[in-house]
Design a protein around this motif. Structure first.
Motif: not given
Length: 181
Positions: A102-125
């Protein structure tokens, strides 16, 4: 340990043998250290939308390394690549993953949105709590005793916009690795 992950594509089709060697060498070195941090360009674990995660190349390489995971001495993984700030805190033992893009070029829209943080998901099992923030900033980490750490995400003027702590990995699990201000 610093691992050059610039060409480790998210789908796992480019240079798999090369990354297996790089990650195995880093894991072997980290196994000898009382405390370790991992710094990479591309993250080992990140989320780009609900249940869409990255990086298959690095996850496969880590599974092929001795022990199949980072050793318990690894307290933190810090990466960039994604143009946002994101934290991933796992509900099993695995170090927290910070994506500080978050320090250089144009930012992505981001996931999850701050209002939805934290999101509970499965990553790498493994179940994870993922928090995101799409604001320009920079991260400062301070090392404590016995591998503990604290961090502050600051905006370009130096104002703290999130406080972070290793309590996540030490059994004092708040909802997220970081608390937005």
């Amino acid at each position: 340990a610093s691992i050059d992950t610039a060409n480790a594509d998210d789908s796992g089709v480019s240079y798999p043998d090369d990354y297996k060697q790089r990650v195995a060498a880093a894991v072997a070195g980290l196994a000898k250290a009382p405390v370790g941090w991992v710094v990479t360009h591309r993250p080992f674990w990140g989320a780009i939308k609900d249940n869409t995660t990255i990086n298959q190349t690095l996850q496969t390489s880590l599974k092929a390394a001795p022990g199949g995971e980072f050793p318990g001495s690894v307290a933190l993984v810090v990466s960039g690549h994604m143009h946002q700030f994101q934290t991933v805190g796992f509900l099993g033992w695995r170090p927290a993953q910070f994506i500080v893009g978050d320090s250089g070029v144009k930012l992505s829209k981001g996931f999850p949105k701050p209002k939805d943080s934290p999101a509970s998901i499965t990553i790498d099992g493994m179940q994870a709590q993922v928090s995101g923030l799409a604001k320009f900033g920079y991260m400062r980490f301070d090392l404590g005793k016995n591998g503990t750490w604290t961090g502050k995400l600051r905006d370009p003027k130096g104002k703290t916009i999130a406080d972070c702590a290793s309590d996540w990995a030490r059994g004092k699990r708040p909802l997220s690795v970081c608390s937005a201000k």
